[in-house]
Each structure stands twice: as structure tokens, then as C-alpha cells.
Motif scaffolding. Structure first.
Motif, PDB file in Angstrom:
ATOM      1  N   THR A 176     -37.345 -24.828  -5.024  1.00 24.81           N
ATOM      2  CA  THR A 176     -37.312 -24.629  -6.437  1.00 24.81           C
ATOM      3  C   THR A 176     -38.571 -25.355  -7.011  1.00 24.81           C
ATOM      4  O   THR A 176     -38.754 -25.226  -8.440  1.00 24.81           O
ATOM      5  N   ALA A 177     -39.267 -26.064  -6.239  1.00 23.30           N
ATOM      6  CA  ALA A 177     -40.571 -26.832  -6.797  1.00 23.30           C
ATOM      7  C   ALA A 177     -41.591 -26.041  -7.622  1.00 23.30           C
ATOM      8  O   ALA A 177     -42.159 -26.430  -8.621  1.00 23.30           O
ATOM      9  N   ALA A 178     -41.820 -24.861  -7.353  1.00 28.65           N
ATOM     10  CA  ALA A 178     -42.696 -24.065  -8.219  1.00 28.65           C
ATOM     11  C   ALA A 178     -41.965 -23.435  -9.298  1.00 28.65           C
ATOM     12  O   ALA A 178     -42.777 -22.353  -9.834  1.00 28.65           O
ATOM     13  N   LEU A 179     -40.771 -23.532  -9.394  1.00 27.32           N
ATOM     14  CA  LEU A 179     -39.934 -22.693 -10.502  1.00 27.32           C
ATOM     15  C   LEU A 179     -39.702 -23.496 -11.764  1.00 27.32           C
ATOM     16  O   LEU A 179     -39.633 -24.631 -11.952  1.00 27.32           O
ATOM     17  N   ASP A 180     -39.681 -22.974 -12.947  1.00 24.72           N
ATOM     18  CA  ASP A 180     -39.194 -23.597 -14.033  1.00 24.72           C
ATOM     19  C   ASP A 180     -37.421 -23.927 -14.112  1.00 24.72           C
ATOM     20  O   ASP A 180     -36.797 -23.322 -13.057  1.00 24.72           O
ATOM     21  N   VAL A 187     -31.864 -19.710  -8.597  1.00 26.40           N
ATOM     22  CA  VAL A 187     -31.698 -20.032  -7.160  1.00 26.40           C
ATOM     23  C   VAL A 187     -30.985 -20.876  -6.783  1.00 26.40           C
ATOM     24  O   VAL A 187     -30.410 -20.557  -5.646  1.00 26.40           O
ATOM     25  N   MET A 188     -30.558 -22.010  -7.089  1.00 25.42           N
ATOM     26  CA  MET A 188     -29.644 -22.869  -6.559  1.00 25.42           C
ATOM     27  C   MET A 188     -28.301 -22.159  -6.736  1.00 25.42           C
ATOM     28  O   MET A 188     -27.635 -22.337  -5.752  1.00 25.42           O
ATOM     29  N   ARG A 192     -25.782 -21.277  -3.643  1.00 33.46           N
ATOM     30  CA  ARG A 192     -24.200 -21.966  -3.672  1.00 33.46           C
ATOM     31  C   ARG A 192     -23.377 -20.950  -3.228  1.00 33.46           C
ATOM     32  O   ARG A 192     -22.361 -20.871  -2.282  1.00 33.46           O
ATOM     33  N   ARG A 193     -23.684 -19.738  -3.869  1.00 35.16           N
ATOM     34  CA  ARG A 193     -23.138 -18.431  -3.402  1.00 35.16           C
ATOM     35  C   ARG A 193     -22.930 -18.007  -2.104  1.00 35.16           C
ATOM     36  O   ARG A 193     -22.018 -17.702  -1.427  1.00 35.16           O
ATOM     37  N   VAL A 194     -24.328 -18.080  -1.500  1.00 31.86           N
ATOM     38  CA  VAL A 194     -24.455 -17.552  -0.135  1.00 31.86           C
ATOM     39  C   VAL A 194     -23.636 -18.683   0.678  1.00 31.86           C
ATOM     40  O   VAL A 194     -23.122 -18.010   1.813  1.00 31.86           O
ATOM     41  N   ALA A 195     -23.724 -19.816   0.529  1.00 30.28           N
ATOM     42  CA  ALA A 195     -22.898 -20.904   1.209  1.00 30.28           C
ATOM     43  C   ALA A 195     -21.289 -20.510   1.267  1.00 30.28           C
ATOM     44  O   ALA A 195     -20.894 -20.546   2.338  1.00 30.28           O
ATOM     45  N   GLN A 196     -20.893 -20.213  -0.044  1.00 25.39           N
ATOM     46  CA  GLN A 196     -19.465 -20.195   0.022  1.00 25.39           C
ATOM     47  C   GLN A 196     -18.976 -18.664   0.443  1.00 25.39           C
ATOM     48  O   GLN A 196     -18.138 -18.625   1.369  1.00 25.39           O
ATOM     49  N   ASP A 213     -27.420 -31.368  -9.902  1.00 26.88           N
ATOM     50  CA  ASP A 213     -25.925 -31.178  -9.948  1.00 26.88           C
ATOM     51  C   ASP A 213     -25.433 -29.925  -9.463  1.00 26.88           C
ATOM     52  O   ASP A 213     -24.345 -29.629  -9.233  1.00 26.88           O
ATOM     53  N   ARG A 214     -26.403 -29.287  -8.695  1.00 25.88           N
ATOM     54  CA  ARG A 214     -25.968 -27.944  -7.956  1.00 25.88           C
ATOM     55  C   ARG A 214     -25.578 -28.429  -6.402  1.00 25.88           C
ATOM     56  O   ARG A 214     -25.000 -27.250  -6.068  1.00 25.88           O
ATOM     57  N   PHE A 215     -25.511 -29.352  -5.979  1.00 26.64           N
ATOM     58  CA  PHE A 215     -25.372 -29.852  -4.540  1.00 26.64           C
ATOM     59  C   PHE A 215     -23.810 -30.273  -4.408  1.00 26.64           C
ATOM     60  O   PHE A 215     -23.288 -31.057  -5.340  1.00 26.64           O
ATOM     61  N   ASP A 216     -23.256 -30.163  -3.459  1.00 27.38           N
ATOM     62  CA  ASP A 216     -22.093 -30.821  -3.243  1.00 27.38           C
ATOM     63  C   ASP A 216     -22.207 -32.405  -2.758  1.00 27.38           C
ATOM     64  O   ASP A 216     -21.227 -33.126  -3.013  1.00 27.38           O
ATOM     65  N   ARG A 217     -23.300 -32.589  -2.155  1.00 23.87           N
ATOM     66  CA  ARG A 217     -23.735 -34.143  -1.800  1.00 23.87           C
ATOM     67  C   ARG A 217     -25.078 -34.032  -1.912  1.00 23.87           C
ATOM     68  O   ARG A 217     -25.637 -33.107  -1.640  1.00 23.87           O
ATOM     69  N   MET A 218     -25.521 -35.407  -2.268  1.00 20.53           N
ATOM     70  CA  MET A 218     -26.976 -35.685  -2.114  1.00 20.53           C
ATOM     71  C   MET A 218     -27.257 -36.984  -1.081  1.00 20.53           C
ATOM     72  O   MET A 218     -26.076 -37.789  -1.161  1.00 20.53           O
TER      73      MET A 218
END
Length: 230
Positions: A176-180, A187-188, A192-196, A213-218
């Protein structure tokens, strides 16, 4: 969510160079990523993030430790997989900071190419490519060339390409570095949808605080060691 790890890293160490010039890029790293889980990997430059991602991707050999993917021991003193290219092609999906789409192919063919290289018939590959683009909410741009896609659209096409061969493990390097902020969160949320829904394990290297805040863990790396998990 299944608790069985699709990615298991045990005591992974990587040393570059020898003697007084030796650099310990990773120092006994332990990490599990389960099916359905999205884990963020952060840390300062030189902390070992990209080295760890490349080891999990079977691009870089560890100096020590053990790596298992989808229940199979891949590295333990040596590679236990005869065809690493096939492993990467069929079981690991890659997403990068820049989409790296082929400029002379439209969105559908960029996704389909990953499947035809793996032996899928062209017609079946294009059908799945269109299904994936629809799944990632960019199907209306299936015939667009990369130069005509927005940054967020191009990254969704790149995610579709990463999913093309049904990988259980998805590795993303600063996706996501190149995205606003808005497009980064979209994208995140898609990852997450793909993972689940696909029960994939996703590991994302990122400095992008707006998506933490979009991660299950950091997981925080510093000087080649895991500093914190939270």
C-alpha cells in the motif's frame, strides 16, 4: 479460523558475509502465521524484514533454522523440495509495492498469464482471471491496459494475479506504500477477505501506519530479532 500454521519459522538465522565482515541479518526468528490470518511485519530499515520475507518465499537460503509451509518442511539444513520454482508458482502468491503488471497485456491477460505458465489451458485461465477480477471488485476493468488503471485498480489486479494458482501463502512487500489512505484501506480489506474466505496465510511487510488496524497481529523486527508481537 484454523489455528494450524501455514507458515512456521523456527529459529531462522541468516548471516551475510564471513569473519569480521559477517552481518547477522536474522538471529533466531520464530514466527507462525495461521490459515485465515493477516500478519503485519514492521521495523526500521535493515531490521531483517525483507530478508525474512525472501526466506519464506524460498528465494534466499537461511543460515540456520527450520521453515515449514502448509505442513511441509521446506528447509532444515537444506531444501527438502525438489522443485522450488514449482513450489513458489503453485503455493506462494507475491504482491509488491508496485504492481509490476506487464504493460502490453490487459488486466485479464496479466492474471491469466500466471496460470498458463503453470500449465492451465488458456481458456480456463482467462475464465478464472475474470472471476478473480470480479471477486476483487475490479471486473469492470478486465479489458483495460495497466496504463489506464488507477493505482488502486492496478494493485487489485496484482492481487488477483497473486491468487491465480490458489496459493495457501501470500507474501506482500509494502503493498500500500504507493496508495493514498482510502485506497490503502480498500486493498487491506480485500486481503483480509481473501485470508478469511480462501483460508490463506498472509504476511505483509509494511511501514504504513494507516493500515496497522487492518492486521490480526503486528510483529516488530529490530536488528534481526522479533522485538514485539501485538
Amino acid at each position: 479460523m484454523s489455528t494450524a500454521p501455514l507458515v512456521r519459522v523456527e529459529g531462522i538465522t541468516r548471516i551475510f558475509g564471513t569473519g569480521d565482515a559477517a552481518l547477522r541479518a536474522l538471529d533466531g526468528v520464530d514466527l507462525d502465521v495461521a490459515a485465515g490470518e493477516v500478519v503485519g511485519l514492521r521495523g526500521p530499515s535493515g531490521s531483517g524484514k525483507s530478508t525474512l520475507l525472501n526466506i519464506i518465499a524460498c528465494i534466499l537460503e537461511p543460515s540456520d533454522g527450520r521453515l515449514s509451509l502448509d505442513g511441509q518442511v521446506v528447509w532444515d539444513g537444506r531444501y527438502h523440495v525438489a522443485d522450488l520454482r514449482r513450489l513458489r508458482r503453485e503455493r506462494i502468491g507475491f504482491i509488491f509495492q508496485f504492481h509490476n503488471l506487464l504493460p502490453f497485456l490487459d488486466a485479464t491477460d496479466n492474471v491469466a498469464l500466471a496460470m498458463t505458465l503453470a500449465g492451465t489451458e488458456p481458456a480456463a485461465a482467462r475464465q478464472r482471471a475474470r472471476e478473480l477480477l470480479d471477486y476483487l471488485q475490479v471486473g469492470r476493468r478486465a479489458g483495460a491496459m495497466p496504463a489506464r488503471l488507477s493505482g488502486g485498480e492496478a494493485q487489485r489486479v496484482a492481487i488477483a494475479r497473486a491468487l491465480a494458482n490458489h496459493p495457501r501463502v501470500i507474501l506482500a512487500d509494502e503493498p500500500t506504500a504507493a496508495l493514498d489512505s482510502e485506497r490503502a484501506r480498500v486493498v487491506m480489506d480485500l486481503l483480509r477477505r481473501v485470508a478469511q474466505e480462501q483460508q490463506a496465510a498472509i504476511l505483509v511487510v509494511t511501514h504504513d501506519e494507516k493500515i496497522f488496524d487492518r492486521f490480526d497481529r503486528m510483529v516488530a523486527l529490530r536488528d534481526g530479532r522479533i522485538e514485539a508481537i501485538g
